[in-house]
Design an enzyme around this catalytic site. Sequence first.
Site, PDB file in Angstrom:
ATOM      1  N   GLY A 170     -20.996  19.420   3.086  1.00  0.00           N
ATOM      2  CA  GLY A 170     -20.579  18.232   2.295  1.00  0.00           C
ATOM      3  C   GLY A 170     -20.300  18.758   0.905  1.00  0.00           C
TER       4      GLY A 170
ATOM      5  CB  CYS B  49     -24.677  22.120  -0.877  1.00  0.00           C
ATOM      6  SG  CYS B  49     -23.834  21.841   0.470  1.00  0.00           S
TER       7      CYS B  49
END
Length: 244
Positions: free
Chosen positions: A228, A223
């Site tokens: 996360g 990401c």
Amino acid sequence: MSTGNNIETEYLELNEKQEWTVHYQKIRTESTSNSYTCLEAIKPQNKPLNRYRDVSPYDHSRIVLRRGSSDYVNANLVKVEKANRRYILTQGPLSLTVSHFWLMIWEQKSKAVLMLNKLVEKKQEKCYQYWPEKMGADHMIKLEDVGLSIEYVEYQDYSHYLTRTLRVHDTETGTSREIVQFHYTTWPDFGVPGSPTVFLEFLRKVRAAGVLEEDVGPAVVHCSAGIGRSGTFCLVDSCLVLVS
């Protein structure tokens, strides 16, 4: 009792007792109380290669590059042995780490890149565009410092996500290999996918391509920070393997 039932029982107990916050804090404490080091990440020559100051790869599981002027890339190999899964979790490349990113993919024999963020989110760059703007051999990205070239071959749009086929050419050996990028475009930073149905459709698409199997190189998952959304994808995938 099967693994699947154990996971379901634990989930129901946490839900009933409303102990998710306590459980999260326990995991957070355990994750910071280990003795793992990140010495390579804080070396002066490597600091500019990290997107975030507080996100560093562990020394014991970091990906070590074998070619080029530097062996460092902000990426870790993550193994979920019970699920027979291996993933490479990494940050969204910076402009000066695109070469390292592609060299890692080439050397690790990865078949896919799973991109879970947009290039720009909340008016901030979260990832440098590491693939060519246009398709065709005339628009290849040439990474002369690592002896690779990247060609944009094909594109398919599935509304909430898309796929790009990219061909990596090794200019030193004359060999090439196709990599599929699965780009999930509707997962907000510090948020959750708007629909579990769409997310599971994305996961099924990735799985159907065979890029997560143990007989191929580990898929590269990123990401912006590589924590996360990347960690969540790997957790959901490996948990579903265990309960199936």
